[in-house]
Design an enzyme around this catalytic site. Structure first.
Site, mmCIF file in Angstrom:
data_model
loop_
_atom_site.group_PDB
_atom_site.id
_atom_site.type_symbol
_atom_site.label_atom_id
_atom_site.label_comp_id
_atom_site.label_asym_id
_atom_site.label_seq_id
_atom_site.Cartn_x
_atom_site.Cartn_y
_atom_site.Cartn_z
ATOM 1 N N ASP A 39 0.852 -1.190 0.000
ATOM 2 C CA ASP A 39 0.000 0.000 0.000
ATOM 3 C C ASP A 39 0.886 1.237 0.000
ATOM 4 O O ASP A 39 1.919 1.258 0.678
ATOM 5 C CB ASP A 39 -0.904 -0.022 1.238
ATOM 6 C CG ASP A 39 -2.027 0.993 1.158
ATOM 7 O OD1 ASP A 39 -1.740 2.211 1.207
ATOM 8 O OD2 ASP A 39 -3.186 0.575 1.055
ATOM 9 N N HIS A 110 -10.578 -5.616 -3.333
ATOM 10 C CA HIS A 110 -9.233 -5.826 -2.807
ATOM 11 C C HIS A 110 -9.301 -6.152 -1.325
ATOM 12 O O HIS A 110 -10.252 -5.803 -0.636
ATOM 13 C CB HIS A 110 -8.332 -4.607 -3.047
ATOM 14 C CG HIS A 110 -8.848 -3.323 -2.470
ATOM 15 N ND1 HIS A 110 -9.903 -2.626 -3.026
ATOM 16 C CD2 HIS A 110 -8.446 -2.600 -1.398
ATOM 17 C CE1 HIS A 110 -10.120 -1.520 -2.317
ATOM 18 N NE2 HIS A 110 -9.252 -1.492 -1.320
#
Length: 125
Positions: A39, A110
């Protein structure tokens, strides 16, 4: 900004663009069913996103429209990433936001994989 998790798939969303190679990512794992990458704004020492390669808006969409092979392949990919990152013994958290009230920000299904420290309560309060 939160997005509708039940709307039509937008092929210009950021994860679709990453899958097409139009945007870079710091890849952790890839196979025919999933791509995992770090991320860009981590919330834990380990914060990896795992996305299916198909055009699914949310978990609701994926669980109803994904093939058995896509669902199985994606689930196995999530487990493999957790094992590869050595998160099983200390523990980790999986999170998937769906829709506006769930805080979904990208209209591509996701899973967030968090680890690397004690994560505390699941929700505040």
């Amino acid at each position: 900004m939160a997005v509708n998790g039940t709307g039509p798939y937008d092929p210009q969303n950021v994860f679709a663009r990453i899958l097409r190679g139009e945007l870079p990512c710091k890849k952790v794992y890839e196979d025919e069913y999933a791509l995992a990458f770090h991320d860009i704004a981590p919330k834990a020492p380990v914060h990896v996103l795992v996305i299916p390669k198909g055009p699914f808006v949310s978990f609701a969409d994926f669980s109803s429209k994904g093939t058995e092979a896509e669902i199985t392949g994606f689930t196995r990919a999530v487990g493999k990433v957790a094992r590869d990152l050595k998160l099983e013994a200390p523990g980790y958290r999986l999170l998937s936001n769906v829709g506006v009230a769930g805080g979904q920000e990208v209209p591509h299904f996701h899973v967030h994989l968090f680890g690397g420290r004690a994560l505390g309560a699941m929700l505040p309060g």
